[in-house]
Design an enzyme around this catalytic site. Structure first.
Site: not given
Length: 358
Positions: A35, A255
């Site tokens: 899956k 940042y």
């Protein structure tokens, strides 16, 4: 020219891991759980590498149809079952088994017209309390399924463990006992064991095991590593250095100026970021592998890039490969450092990451 970033998938590692799990549960058939796009490894890539698996477990009907369209002939099982009555003719047409876990599914099976019966695995809630019929409901539900002409006989039986990835937690024994008592004497296959069950709880192995994460070389247990069980990581997540820069002491990077160098050093900028699925919350010190050694991430992970401290005397060059996780740097280690689980890391890669068989 190889793309980057890329997830290199090792067919030999996948095959090794299947063999290890077969040896671990030699009396059981193996339903390889593929899956979530084969846990991020590529659904058809994985299925084609695991042609010796006895079956495949999936979460969505669309995944099962993709396998059939790709030529996979093995048993397929929808682990969450079908969602709509219109799914049922597709299960019949493509020979797909389904889990049944809820009253609504039973009603659909009783009302729909089908050309032949569907193979059903009845899910018992033995203690996880997520999906499945309760012990109090079991006899009534089982009788309804037995009476339904749209259901093939025998009905197969399954459950799912809540705490099997905690080897010292005996709740798994409680669940096994509840399931075995409830289903004693009934015909059909039984499946209880996920990866942790197969590796740590041999009494749970039953007729089928349903390994997921272990097939990809990853341990399901916190603090453990798949290599401790003879498993091999099937994914190498690779990018490259796109800049190498001299960096002065006391200067920040990235940042928010989140990290400041304590001494002169060399920084490398790696072409991968949260836009590729690498977690933005990876803390300072999270390792990556460059030219045979671990080096730490510094500053914040940005959308397309992250920065690493290569060290003052580094000789690394633009274009050098960087391993984010894989055979030289276990994904379990990276996940623990970030504060998540390996399942999340491998399944959250975005389409910008090329997935290719190596």
């Amino acid at each position: 020219m190889k793309p980057f970033p890329r997830a290199e998938i090792s067919s030999s590692a996948l095959q090794n891991n299947l063999a290890v799990l077969r040896q671990q549960a030699s009396a059981s058939q193996v339903m390889a759980v593929v899956k979530a796009n084969g846990y991020g490894h590529g659904l058809l890539n994985v299925a084609n590498c695991l042609v010796n698996a006895d079956g495949f477990g999936l979460a969505r009907l669309e995944e099962a149809l993709e396998l059939r369209a790709g030529g996979v002939k093995a048993r397929l099982l929808l682990l969450e079952g079908f969602f709509r009555s219109t799914d049922l003719p597709l299960l019949v047409a493509h020979d797909i088994d389904t889990v049944v876990h809820h009253e609504s599914q039973i009603e659909m099976l009783e009302q729909v017209k089908l050309t032949k019966p569907v193979t059903v695995w009845l899910k018992v809630d033995s203690g996880m309390h997520r999906l499945g019929v309760t012990p109090e409901q079991f006899a009534t539900v089982y009788a309804r399924l037995m009476a339904c002409p749209n259901i093939a006989k025998p009905i197969h039986l399954m459950t799912h463990f809540a705490c099997a990835d905690e080897p010292d937690n005996h709740y798994t024994d409680v669940q096994m006992a509840a399931f075995n008592e409830l289903t004693a004497g009934l015909p059909g296959f039984r499946t209880l064991a996920n990866s942790a069950g197969a590796l740590y709880w041999p009494k749970s192995q039953g007729d089928w095991i349903r390994p997921g994460i272990a097939l990809y070389g990853v341990s399901p247990v916190a603090g453990d590593c798949g290599t401790n069980h003879g498993l091999i990581p099937a994914m190498n997540l690779v990018s490259r250095l796109i800049a190498v820069r001299d960096h002065k002491a006391n200067q920040p990077v990235g940042y928010g100026c989140y990290w400041t160098a304590k001494q002169d050093t060399r920084l490398g900028v790696v072409a991968i970021g949260y836009g590729d699925g690498y977690p933005r919350n990876a803390p300072e010190g999270t390792p990556v592998w460059v030219n045979g050694r671990r080096v730490p991430i510094v500053g914040r992970v940005s959308m397309d890039m992250l920065t690493v401290d290569l060290g003052q005397d580094a000789t690394d060059k633009v274009g050098d490969d960087v391993l984010l996780w894989g055979q030289d740097l276990p994904v379990e280690e990276v996940a623990e450092r970030i504060g998540t689980i390996a399942y999340e890391l491998v399944t959250k890669l975005t389409p910008r990451v090329a997935v290719c068989l190596a």
